[in-house]
Motif scaffolding. Structure first.
Motif, mmCIF file in Angstrom:
data_model
loop_
_atom_site.group_PDB
_atom_site.id
_atom_site.type_symbol
_atom_site.label_atom_id
_atom_site.label_comp_id
_atom_site.label_asym_id
_atom_site.label_seq_id
_atom_site.Cartn_x
_atom_site.Cartn_y
_atom_site.Cartn_z
ATOM 1 N N ALA A 113 0.377 -1.476 0.092
ATOM 2 C CA ALA A 113 -0.137 -0.056 -0.120
ATOM 3 C C ALA A 113 1.056 1.016 0.159
ATOM 4 O O ALA A 113 0.613 2.347 -0.703
ATOM 5 C CB ALA A 113 -0.931 0.076 1.474
ATOM 6 N N GLY A 114 1.515 1.084 0.933
ATOM 7 C CA GLY A 114 2.655 1.944 0.730
ATOM 8 C C GLY A 114 3.443 2.690 -0.286
ATOM 9 O O GLY A 114 3.567 3.756 -0.639
ATOM 10 N N VAL A 118 3.047 6.054 -3.656
ATOM 11 C CA VAL A 118 4.719 6.508 -3.463
ATOM 12 C C VAL A 118 4.714 6.352 -5.233
ATOM 13 O O VAL A 118 4.401 7.960 -6.196
ATOM 14 C CB VAL A 118 5.444 5.747 -3.639
ATOM 15 C CG1 VAL A 118 6.874 6.194 -4.066
ATOM 16 C CG2 VAL A 118 5.899 5.846 -1.843
ATOM 17 N N ARG A 119 4.415 5.628 -5.687
ATOM 18 C CA ARG A 119 3.647 5.662 -7.373
ATOM 19 C C ARG A 119 2.621 5.786 -7.700
ATOM 20 O O ARG A 119 2.154 7.068 -8.958
ATOM 21 C CB ARG A 119 3.461 4.060 -8.231
ATOM 22 C CG ARG A 119 4.429 2.912 -7.694
ATOM 23 C CD ARG A 119 4.437 1.716 -8.483
ATOM 24 N NE ARG A 119 3.151 1.577 -8.343
ATOM 25 C CZ ARG A 119 3.218 0.110 -6.697
ATOM 26 N NH1 ARG A 119 4.598 0.056 -6.615
ATOM 27 N NH2 ARG A 119 2.442 0.019 -6.319
ATOM 28 N N LEU A 120 1.481 6.474 -7.321
ATOM 29 C CA LEU A 120 -0.121 7.189 -7.570
ATOM 30 C C LEU A 120 0.525 8.028 -8.136
ATOM 31 O O LEU A 120 0.669 8.865 -8.256
ATOM 32 C CB LEU A 120 -1.109 6.832 -6.454
ATOM 33 C CG LEU A 120 -1.686 5.311 -6.591
ATOM 34 C CD1 LEU A 120 -2.476 5.461 -5.253
ATOM 35 C CD2 LEU A 120 -2.315 5.329 -8.130
ATOM 36 N N ILE A 146 -10.190 -4.487 7.304
ATOM 37 C CA ILE A 146 -10.013 -2.909 7.402
ATOM 38 C C ILE A 146 -9.359 -2.919 5.540
ATOM 39 O O ILE A 146 -8.166 -2.749 5.898
ATOM 40 C CB ILE A 146 -10.160 -1.533 8.544
ATOM 41 C CG1 ILE A 146 -10.985 -2.339 8.734
ATOM 42 C CG2 ILE A 146 -10.715 -1.046 7.581
ATOM 43 C CD1 ILE A 146 -10.497 -1.187 10.624
ATOM 44 N N PRO A 147 -10.372 -3.245 4.615
ATOM 45 C CA PRO A 147 -10.180 -3.577 3.567
ATOM 46 C C PRO A 147 -8.809 -1.720 3.629
ATOM 47 O O PRO A 147 -9.740 -0.336 3.535
ATOM 48 C CB PRO A 147 -11.274 -3.356 2.776
ATOM 49 C CG PRO A 147 -11.842 -3.568 3.584
ATOM 50 C CD PRO A 147 -11.965 -3.549 4.186
ATOM 51 N N VAL A 148 -8.189 -1.685 2.856
ATOM 52 C CA VAL A 148 -7.531 -0.619 2.477
ATOM 53 C C VAL A 148 -6.833 -0.721 0.465
ATOM 54 O O VAL A 148 -6.009 -0.492 0.457
ATOM 55 C CB VAL A 148 -6.319 0.106 2.973
ATOM 56 C CG1 VAL A 148 -5.337 1.496 2.292
ATOM 57 C CG2 VAL A 148 -6.306 -0.332 3.989
ATOM 58 N N THR A 149 -8.166 -0.505 0.300
ATOM 59 C CA THR A 149 -8.233 -0.236 -1.479
ATOM 60 C C THR A 149 -7.131 0.729 -2.169
ATOM 61 O O THR A 149 -6.974 1.363 -1.792
ATOM 62 C CB THR A 149 -9.571 -0.712 -2.959
ATOM 63 O OG1 THR A 149 -9.719 0.552 -2.537
ATOM 64 C CG2 THR A 149 -9.898 -1.700 -1.272
ATOM 65 N N THR A 150 -6.536 0.200 -3.476
ATOM 66 C CA THR A 150 -5.947 1.340 -4.639
ATOM 67 C C THR A 150 -6.327 2.232 -4.620
ATOM 68 O O THR A 150 -6.200 3.394 -4.564
ATOM 69 C CB THR A 150 -5.800 0.158 -5.570
ATOM 70 O OG1 THR A 150 -4.406 -0.871 -5.574
ATOM 71 C CG2 THR A 150 -4.252 1.746 -6.761
ATOM 72 N N GLU A 151 -7.634 2.187 -4.725
ATOM 73 C CA GLU A 151 -8.462 3.180 -5.255
ATOM 74 C C GLU A 151 -8.579 4.297 -3.650
ATOM 75 O O GLU A 151 -8.354 5.129 -4.135
ATOM 76 C CB GLU A 151 -10.315 2.468 -5.776
ATOM 77 C CG GLU A 151 -10.336 2.274 -7.450
ATOM 78 C CD GLU A 151 -10.040 0.900 -6.934
ATOM 79 O OE1 GLU A 151 -8.997 0.522 -7.386
ATOM 80 O OE2 GLU A 151 -9.760 -0.042 -5.752
ATOM 81 N N ALA A 155 -7.789 8.285 -3.789
ATOM 82 C CA ALA A 155 -8.298 9.634 -3.778
ATOM 83 C C ALA A 155 -8.030 10.198 -2.415
ATOM 84 O O ALA A 155 -7.842 11.156 -2.814
ATOM 85 C CB ALA A 155 -10.016 8.849 -3.592
ATOM 86 N N TYR A 156 -7.646 9.450 -1.346
ATOM 87 C CA TYR A 156 -6.854 10.163 -0.319
ATOM 88 C C TYR A 156 -5.827 10.566 -0.686
ATOM 89 O O TYR A 156 -5.576 12.774 -0.291
ATOM 90 C CB TYR A 156 -7.310 9.167 0.556
ATOM 91 C CG TYR A 156 -8.628 8.802 1.949
ATOM 92 C CD1 TYR A 156 -9.394 8.289 0.642
ATOM 93 C CD2 TYR A 156 -8.215 9.382 3.145
ATOM 94 C CE1 TYR A 156 -10.376 7.837 1.716
ATOM 95 C CE2 TYR A 156 -9.312 8.551 4.617
ATOM 96 C CZ TYR A 156 -10.233 8.473 3.084
ATOM 97 O OH TYR A 156 -11.656 8.039 4.284
#
Length: 214
Positions: A113-114, A118-120, A146-151, A155-156
């Protein structure tokens, strides 16, 4: 710190100028947060405008940000040692946002996720306390299912990228190190609280829209 030649303030004048009681000034002197003034006699000293600036910084760190004496001393030592600005700002962020309290004690942490953030956002692929704190928090969320999706991350991080750009532009402008720490510490503290309050307001507003008819 340096004194203006031929000038300076006595302790009473320093107290009147800053609004800090003489007893507090003496306490900061004993604790090493405030450098000694230029001795006039065995019991009197002269202080510079830089002492006033340092006092205002100490008061802001204590009263607004809520730091303790040990935390303030550590930041001021870094400033007085002349560490690079990036290192100083990292220490301010770590202390003010308490990043060292969220699972970063084991060194650099990497999570998918981290790395995705960085890529996004095309952020520098470099280690930092903030990156470690994010990764530790994501790992905690994963452990709680608790899901942490790429979407979600996209957004955040997109919204916060704009906010961070404004924050850093505002908090890193001063050349004087006391003003730099003051602006960065108070700014980080108050801006992060502003973001949380705005998020809470937005959540409440969306909940009202969704459920008021029901």
């Amino acid at each position: 710190m340096t004194l203006n030649e031929g000038g300076g303030l006595q302790l009473k004048e320093l107290s009147e100028r800053t609004g800090v009681p003489p007893a507090s000034i003496k306490f900061y002197l004993r604790e090493g947060l405030l450098p000694a003034g230029q001795a006039i006699t065995a019991t009197r000293a002269r202080y510079s405008p830089q002492h006033a600036s340092r006092l205002e910084l100490i008061q802001a760190l204590r009263r607004v940000v809520g730091l303790n004496i040990a935390q303030i001393r550590k930041l001021l030592k870094l400033a007085d040692d002349g560490v690079p600005r990036l290192e100083l700002l990292a220490a301010v962020q770590r202390t003010v946002l308490r990043l060292d309290e969220v699972g970063t004690e084991h060194g650099d942490i990497r999570t998918p996720a981290g790395d995705a953030v960085v890529r996004l956002r095309n952020w520098p692929d470099a280690p930092s306390d903030a990156r470690n704190a994010l990764n530790a928090h994501v790992a905690l969320m994963d452990s709680l299912n608790i899901p942490v999706t790429t979407e979600l991350l996209d957004a955040y991080s997109k919204a916060l990228d704009t906010i961070a750009d404004l924050d850093i532009a505002a908090t890193t402008a001063p050349d004087d190190v006391n003003r730099l720490i003051m602006t960065a510490a108070v700014g980080m503290h108050m801006h992060s609280q502003l973001v949380l309050k705005l998020l809470a307001f937005a959540q409440a507003s969306h909940a009202i829209r969704r459920y008021e008819d029901a």
